[in-house]
Design a protein around this motif. Structure first.
Motif, PDB file in Angstrom:
ATOM      1  N   MET A 127       0.849  -1.171   0.000  1.00 16.38           N
ATOM      2  CA  MET A 127       0.000   0.000   0.000  1.00 16.38           C
ATOM      3  C   MET A 127       0.896   1.236   0.000  1.00 16.38           C
ATOM      4  O   MET A 127       1.913   1.276   0.668  1.00 16.38           O
ATOM      5  N   LYS A 128       0.501   2.235  -0.758  1.00 15.54           N
ATOM      6  CA  LYS A 128       1.249   3.495  -0.833  1.00 15.54           C
ATOM      7  C   LYS A 128       0.572   4.543   0.044  1.00 15.54           C
ATOM      8  O   LYS A 128      -0.620   4.462   0.341  1.00 15.54           O
ATOM      9  N   GLU A 129       1.340   5.518   0.428  1.00 16.38           N
ATOM     10  CA  GLU A 129       0.830   6.583   1.289  1.00 16.38           C
ATOM     11  C   GLU A 129       1.021   7.921   0.588  1.00 16.38           C
ATOM     12  O   GLU A 129       2.010   8.127  -0.110  1.00 16.38           O
ATOM     13  N   LEU A 130       0.073   8.832   0.779  1.00 17.00           N
ATOM     14  CA  LEU A 130       0.112  10.156   0.179  1.00 17.00           C
ATOM     15  C   LEU A 130      -0.267  11.182   1.236  1.00 17.00           C
ATOM     16  O   LEU A 130      -1.232  10.991   1.980  1.00 17.00           O
ATOM     17  N   THR A 131       0.494  12.253   1.297  1.00 17.48           N
ATOM     18  CA  THR A 131       0.177  13.342   2.220  1.00 17.48           C
ATOM     19  C   THR A 131      -0.466  14.468   1.424  1.00 17.48           C
ATOM     20  O   THR A 131       0.076  14.898   0.408  1.00 17.48           O
ATOM     21  N   ILE A 132      -1.626  14.913   1.853  1.00 19.19           N
ATOM     22  CA  ILE A 132      -2.337  16.005   1.203  1.00 19.19           C
ATOM     23  C   ILE A 132      -2.502  17.126   2.222  1.00 19.19           C
ATOM     24  O   ILE A 132      -2.938  16.884   3.349  1.00 19.19           O
ATOM     25  N   VAL A 133      -2.171  18.331   1.823  1.00 17.06           N
ATOM     26  CA  VAL A 133      -2.298  19.490   2.707  1.00 17.06           C
ATOM     27  C   VAL A 133      -3.623  20.183   2.399  1.00 17.06           C
ATOM     28  O   VAL A 133      -3.911  20.520   1.250  1.00 17.06           O
ATOM     29  N   PHE A 134      -4.437  20.364   3.413  1.00 13.31           N
ATOM     30  CA  PHE A 134      -5.730  21.032   3.289  1.00 13.31           C
ATOM     31  C   PHE A 134      -5.702  22.342   4.061  1.00 13.31           C
ATOM     32  O   PHE A 134      -5.036  22.440   5.094  1.00 13.31           O
ATOM     33  N   THR A 135      -6.455  23.317   3.570  1.00 13.17           N
ATOM     34  CA  THR A 135      -6.668  24.514   4.377  1.00 13.17           C
ATOM     35  C   THR A 135      -7.560  24.106   5.549  1.00 13.17           C
ATOM     36  O   THR A 135      -8.175  23.028   5.533  1.00 13.17           O
ATOM     37  N   ASP A 136      -7.651  24.952   6.536  1.00 15.23           N
ATOM     38  CA  ASP A 136      -8.527  24.653   7.672  1.00 15.23           C
ATOM     39  C   ASP A 136      -9.968  24.462   7.217  1.00 15.23           C
ATOM     40  O   ASP A 136     -10.647  23.532   7.653  1.00 15.23           O
ATOM     41  N   ALA A 137     -10.413  25.322   6.311  1.00 19.25           N
ATOM     42  CA  ALA A 137     -11.789  25.234   5.822  1.00 19.25           C
ATOM     43  C   ALA A 137     -12.017  23.940   5.042  1.00 19.25           C
ATOM     44  O   ALA A 137     -13.064  23.293   5.189  1.00 19.25           O
ATOM     45  N   GLU A 138     -11.054  23.562   4.205  1.00 26.57           N
ATOM     46  CA  GLU A 138     -11.181  22.313   3.449  1.00 26.57           C
ATOM     47  C   GLU A 138     -11.224  21.116   4.384  1.00 26.57           C
ATOM     48  O   GLU A 138     -12.026  20.194   4.193  1.00 26.57           O
ATOM     49  N   TRP A 139     -10.368  21.130   5.397  1.00 25.57           N
ATOM     50  CA  TRP A 139     -10.335  20.013   6.343  1.00 25.57           C
ATOM     51  C   TRP A 139     -11.646  19.911   7.122  1.00 25.57           C
ATOM     52  O   TRP A 139     -12.183  18.812   7.304  1.00 25.57           O
ATOM     53  N   GLU A 140     -12.168  21.050   7.555  1.00 20.92           N
ATOM     54  CA  GLU A 140     -13.436  21.042   8.296  1.00 20.92           C
ATOM     55  C   GLU A 140     -14.555  20.481   7.422  1.00 20.92           C
ATOM     56  O   GLU A 140     -15.371  19.679   7.879  1.00 20.92           O
ATOM     57  N   SER A 141     -14.599  20.894   6.166  1.00 19.39           N
ATOM     58  CA  SER A 141     -15.612  20.399   5.241  1.00 19.39           C
ATOM     59  C   SER A 141     -15.464  18.901   5.025  1.00 19.39           C
ATOM     60  O   SER A 141     -16.447  18.149   5.065  1.00 19.39           O
TER      61      SER A 141
END
Length: 66
Positions: free
Chosen positions: A1-15
């Motif tokens: 399995m591969k892993e990926l890190t995605i950076v979200f804004t606070d608003a994107e993460w809350e949504s």
């Protein structure tokens, strides 16, 4: 399995967190499901375009195959 890190804004993460919670799944599973749905939709779009192209040029494709 591969892993990926995605950076979200606070608003994107809350949504994302709210949507995942509404579906009763972890955020990672919600994202995986969304990616799979996008991949399937894109594959269907490309397939339909190819089929339309093949239908529009069926005579030429038939002659090229002779």
């Amino acid at each position: 399995m591969k892993e990926l890190t995605i950076v979200f804004t606070d608003a994107e993460w809350e949504s994302l967190a709210d949507l995942a919670d509404a579906y009763g799944v972890p955020a990672a599973e919600f994202v995986r499901t969304a990616v799979r749905a996008h991949e399937a939709a894109e594959a269907a779009r490309v397939r339909a375009a190819g089929e339309a192209y093949a239908a529009a040029h069926a005579d030429l494709l038939r002659r090229l195959g002779e």
